[in-house]
Design an enzyme around this catalytic site. Sequence first.
Site, mmCIF file in Angstrom:
data_model
loop_
_atom_site.group_PDB
_atom_site.id
_atom_site.type_symbol
_atom_site.label_atom_id
_atom_site.label_comp_id
_atom_site.label_asym_id
_atom_site.label_seq_id
_atom_site.Cartn_x
_atom_site.Cartn_y
_atom_site.Cartn_z
ATOM 1 N N TYR A 1 0.850 -1.187 0.000
ATOM 2 C CA TYR A 1 0.000 0.000 0.000
ATOM 3 C C TYR A 1 0.890 1.243 0.000
ATOM 4 O O TYR A 1 1.216 1.823 1.034
ATOM 5 C CB TYR A 1 -0.939 0.002 1.207
ATOM 6 C CG TYR A 1 -2.049 -1.020 1.131
ATOM 7 C CD1 TYR A 1 -2.289 -1.745 -0.034
ATOM 8 C CD2 TYR A 1 -2.873 -1.268 2.226
ATOM 9 C CE1 TYR A 1 -3.305 -2.689 -0.102
ATOM 10 C CE2 TYR A 1 -3.896 -2.206 2.161
ATOM 11 C CZ TYR A 1 -4.099 -2.914 1.002
ATOM 12 O OH TYR A 1 -5.110 -3.846 0.942
ATOM 13 N N HIS B 1 -1.454 -11.908 0.218
ATOM 14 C CA HIS B 1 -2.250 -10.900 -0.463
ATOM 15 C C HIS B 1 -2.992 -11.450 -1.684
ATOM 16 O O HIS B 1 -4.117 -11.044 -1.975
ATOM 17 C CB HIS B 1 -1.349 -9.746 -0.887
ATOM 18 C CG HIS B 1 -2.042 -8.436 -0.987
ATOM 19 N ND1 HIS B 1 -1.415 -7.248 -0.759
ATOM 20 C CD2 HIS B 1 -3.325 -8.110 -1.289
ATOM 21 C CE1 HIS B 1 -2.271 -6.244 -0.920
ATOM 22 N NE2 HIS B 1 -3.427 -6.756 -1.239
ATOM 23 N N GLY C 1 -18.566 -1.051 -2.734
ATOM 24 C CA GLY C 1 -18.750 -1.048 -4.176
ATOM 25 C C GLY C 1 -20.230 -0.991 -4.540
ATOM 26 O O GLY C 1 -21.040 -1.771 -4.043
#
Length: 305
Positions: free
Chosen positions: A53, A128, A211
């Site tokens: 990030y 991840h 979303g």
Amino acid sequence: MRHRALAGTAVSAIGLGAMPLSIEHRPDSDQAIATIHAALDSGVTLIDTADSYHWHADEAGHNERLVARALARYGGDASHVLIATKGGRGRPGDGSWTVNGTPEHVKRAAEASARRLGVDAIGLYQLHKPDPAVPWSESVGALRDLLDAGTIRAAGISNVTTDQIREAHAILGDALASVQNRYSPAVRDSEPQLRLCTELGLAFLPWSPLGGISRSSLDGPSGPASTGTAFHRVAAGRGVSAQQVALAWLLARSPAVIPVPGASRPASITDSARAADLDLTATELSRLDRERPAVSQWPAPGSAD
């Protein structure tokens, strides 16, 4: 703030997705730290980060360092906060994302994350994304090694199929604590994974959980938020934001769900945290279950996870 089980402890039912604080269009450092502090003030005890990030190629771990700095500067007690970080992805600095799931990389990445976070052991460390060039059992095996070495206390996986969940569970057993997949009002492809997590007793952390909820709905129940999708209409009737309704709907999907909405302003995470105490009626939930907003309404931060 209500709580749910994750990695052998109770955490806030709403977490903070810290990614927007470090990637493109990120706020300045003062606002970023104020956002994390606002989350803590609201009862949030789960912060989700990752070594990838960051924005520029030379700042890997930017978000982890930011989180560690914010916790160190917090005036209250932050000892009960669970920091969940991730490894196995990279950002070359051109806006793209890479993946590296080799055991050697995963172990080095976890050790570097622990140093940046300033901890002896990472509370929750997550792969991840599966690396198609590396057997899944080898990547998950690296988590087993990290657990055995005491580098991490619990393991998680992200962006996975049901078969990958089952294989990871067979390798890690009770040390597998969580699954983090994309899941939102607009994107519900991970329904089978959510059901499996509920069955296995794993926490399910939806990323990009908003979303389909437009940005106009994130500042309260007035204006455009009072029209549009069923989420907006329920929000208008309750006098809350569509953001809260979306998160409350997610919480109602299963006791395994712990959303980690992103935020780049204190007001946004403060609003999100209130969703933990919003109980939707059966009629409202039925309306929301039937409607799937278009994801193009809001390409939420975290969509590259």
